[in-house]
Design an enzyme around this catalytic site. Structure first.
Site, PDB file in Angstrom:
ATOM      1  CB  SER A 231      -0.940   0.015   1.211  1.00 45.54           C
ATOM      2  OG  SER A 231      -1.895  -1.016   1.110  1.00 45.54           O
TER       3      SER A 231
ATOM      4  CG  HIS B 172      -1.870   1.486   7.927  1.00 46.47           C
ATOM      5  ND1 HIS B 172      -2.574   0.702   7.035  1.00 46.47           N
ATOM      6  CD2 HIS B 172      -1.022   0.648   8.579  1.00 46.47           C
ATOM      7  CE1 HIS B 172      -2.183  -0.556   7.156  1.00 46.47           C
ATOM      8  NE2 HIS B 172      -1.241  -0.618   8.078  1.00 46.47           N
TER       9      HIS B 172
ATOM     10  CG  ASP C 110      -4.370  -0.482  -1.763  1.00 43.48           C
ATOM     11  OD1 ASP C 110      -5.274  -1.327  -1.943  1.00 43.48           O
ATOM     12  OD2 ASP C 110      -3.836  -0.303  -0.659  1.00 43.48           O
TER      13      ASP C 110
ATOM     14  CG  HIS D  36      -0.961  -7.055  -0.838  1.00 43.12           C
ATOM     15  ND1 HIS D  36      -0.250  -5.889  -0.707  1.00 43.12           N
ATOM     16  CD2 HIS D  36      -1.720  -7.153   0.285  1.00 43.12           C
ATOM     17  CE1 HIS D  36      -0.557  -5.301   0.433  1.00 43.12           C
ATOM     18  NE2 HIS D  36      -1.451  -6.056   1.054  1.00 43.12           N
TER      19      HIS D  36
END
Length: 560
Positions: free
Chosen positions: A132, A195, A404, A484
């Protein structure tokens, strides 16, 4: 003689066998797709209408879609406002499964109703599959970077403490462009405000992990030279000018010797209370307010508030299902509520605004292979977008929705319409055990997939209650945190110039498209103040008229 008799017997046997084959029932063809669905009837139900069995239903639907597309008018006016939504980890499979989670495959999430759809490539400069931080760098700065880094060019390595900090190494982006054009800005997330995704809107950091000074020190960097992300949020020019910041992560703003409002200790080792410092910084800028729970947030007088900071948890906000389970609705605002408050704060700007909203808990649930939570958070994300569209006008507000990156969850199994998306898909013809409709390529769900004493044998999940919030789903490879995915993600748009987002392109193109749509960044054209020589053109026009009048009078006099 014996050989002849044996030959005759063999011939008779062959003929008899042939007759038996011809007169017997044909053997069933092997089902290549294993789609017979061997589930007990209690797990099966059909959920389609009788109309769907007729061709007319589908043809009429197609004609209506075509009619709507042909009647869709492209808006070519500039967007006064932009709301940019990121569903962290929201893959195409996640969107499709959430439709079923909400009731039926033929339903739409709010943003799927938007008229235009594109796709972006999510890889980092140095990784095939992104995190991210590098994706946030791409969709805010317009430049792709390295895995794990925020708004620093790819020629610099991750964890580099000291480098020459200038415009050639550090990247500005969408929010600065908006502020330079006089627009109001703000961010909303249900993760920590430091974050990776929200931090990408304002921070420059050689690693996303430097959320507080202790993390900087742990990597042997000087915290006075390498400024942590929380401190940047308070003092850097771009975040300092955010009108609204709503999210979680109090622990990164408080020192270790201080407990927050709910008793959690801070993580800072420099003794600084950055929440108090934020209030001091904004004291001379206007009326600033800090809130830490939903009740306080809902009681804020937005008309009299110039700057609003809300930090609702020590770390990430609770999942929506947790809030309901714990009956914590008075303490924890929903993503829709946070979005509405932010919009109302920013709508006061006459020059317009840009708001970033992240549905970050989709990603966290996927990492834990907790599919039900991931789908529920996607549904909550959809509600927030629906709320935003209702609060704004398609005439002047562009809404961009994307992700993302994706995750490794698959939606599989030839399940019948109406089967529980959270439950069992079918029974394997190889080991006779059931498997789920949703599963992961890797992650902690591995421990719920294979027997610990024999990793070659799957666990029988027949009696597992997959409606339980924290139930982990099947995973093929053992990882402590599911990874991911690397496929492209969708871009959904509605509002002015939303048609320019159609097609397949690099994720780093997104902020350039938004800048063009709203006339900021390199597309910003400041309005020139009127002068004595050119008062909105009226002075020049009057001068031309007088000149023509004098010339006409001279001509008339000359003829006399």
């Amino acid at each position: 003689m014996e050989l002849k008799a044996l030959a005759v017997l063999c011939l008779l046997a062959v003929v008899k066998a042939q007759v038996l084959v011809e007169n017997s029932e044909p053997a069933p063809e092997k089902d290549h797709y294993h789609s017979r669905n061997h589930l007990p009837s209690k797990f099966q139900k059909n959920a389609f209408s009788e109309e769907e069995t007729h061709s007319k239903y589908w043809i009429d639907g197609a004609q209506n879609t075509l009619k709507n597309k042909l009647s869709q008018k492209k808006s070519v006016t500039k967007a006064k406002n932009i709301i940019f939504f990121i569903g962290d980890g929201m893959s195409a499979q996640t969107v499709a499964a959430t439709r079923m989670y909400q009731g039926n495959e033929n339903e739409y999430l709010s943003f799927e109703k938007f008229p235009y759809l594109g796709q972006v490539k999510t890889y980092c400069v140095n990784r095939q599959v992104a995190d991210s931080a590098c994706t946030g760098t791409a969709y805010f700065s317009g430049v792709k970077g390295n895995y794990g880094m925020l708004n620093i060019v790819a020629s610099i390595s991750r964890y580099t403490c000291d480098y020459e900090k200038n415009n050639a190494t550090e990247l500005d982006g969408l929010m600065k462009w908006a502020q330079d054009a006089g627009k109001a800005t703000g961010i909303v997330t249900n993760t920590r405000i430091t974050h990776a995704s929200p931090a990408a809107s304002y921070a420059k950091s050689a690693t996303r992990g430097w959320e507080n000074d202790a993390e900087v020190v742990s990597d042997k960097c000087d915290p006075e030279k390498t400024i942590d992300i929380a401190r940047q949020m308070v003092y850097n020019d771009v975040p300092k000018n955010y009108k609204v910041i709503l999210g979680g992560g109090r622990r990164n703003f408080l020192p270790t010797e201080v407990n927050d409002e709910e008793g959690s200790k801070g993580y800072r080792t420099d003794g600084r209370n950055l929440i108090d410092e934020w209030s001091v910084v904004h004291k001379d800028m206007g009326n600033a307010s800090y809130v830490w729970n939903r009740k306080q947030l809902m009681e804020i007088n937005l008309d009299k508030t110039d700057y609003l900071l809300g930090l609702f948890e020590a770390s990430h906000l609770k999942y929506n299902l947790q809030v309901q389970q714990q009956n914590a609705m008075d303490m924890e605002p929903s993503l829709s509520e946070l979005t509405e408050i932010a919009i109302k704060m920013l709508q006061k700007s006459e020059e317009g605004y840009i708001l970033f909203v992240e549905g970050g808990l989709i990603d966290l649930a996927h990492h834990d292979t907790r599919a039900r939570i991931a789908l529920d958070e996607t549904a909550e994300f959809s509600k927030a977008i629906e709320r935003a569209r209702k609060l704004t006008s398609e005439e002047d507000t562009l809404i961009v929705v994307s992700s993302d990156h994706s995750h490794t969850m698959t939606y599989n199994g030839y399940t019948k319409r109406g089967q529980d998306i959270l439950g069992i898909a079918d029974i394997s013809e190889r080991d006779g055990l059931p498997y789920t409709t949703l599963s992961y390529a890797n992650g902690p769900g591995y421990a719920d997939t294979y027997k610990s004493d024999n990793l070659a044998e799957r666990i029988d999940i027949t009696n597992v209650d997959f409606t339980q919030m924290n139930q982990r789903y099947l995973a093929t490879a053992p990882l402590s945190s599911e990874a991911h995915g690397g496929e492209d993600v969708s871009v959904y748009t509605s509002g002015p110039l939303s048609h320019i987002f159609v097609g397949n392109y690099e994720q780093s193109t997104l902020p350039h498209l938004m800048a063009y749509a709203s006339g900021i960044g390199e597309y910003y054209e400041p309005i020139k103040p009127p002068t004595d020589e050119d008062d909105d053109g009226s002075a020049g026009s009057l001068s031309v008229c007088l000149s023509l009048l004098i010339a006409a009078l001279v001509a008339v006099i000359g003829r006399q």
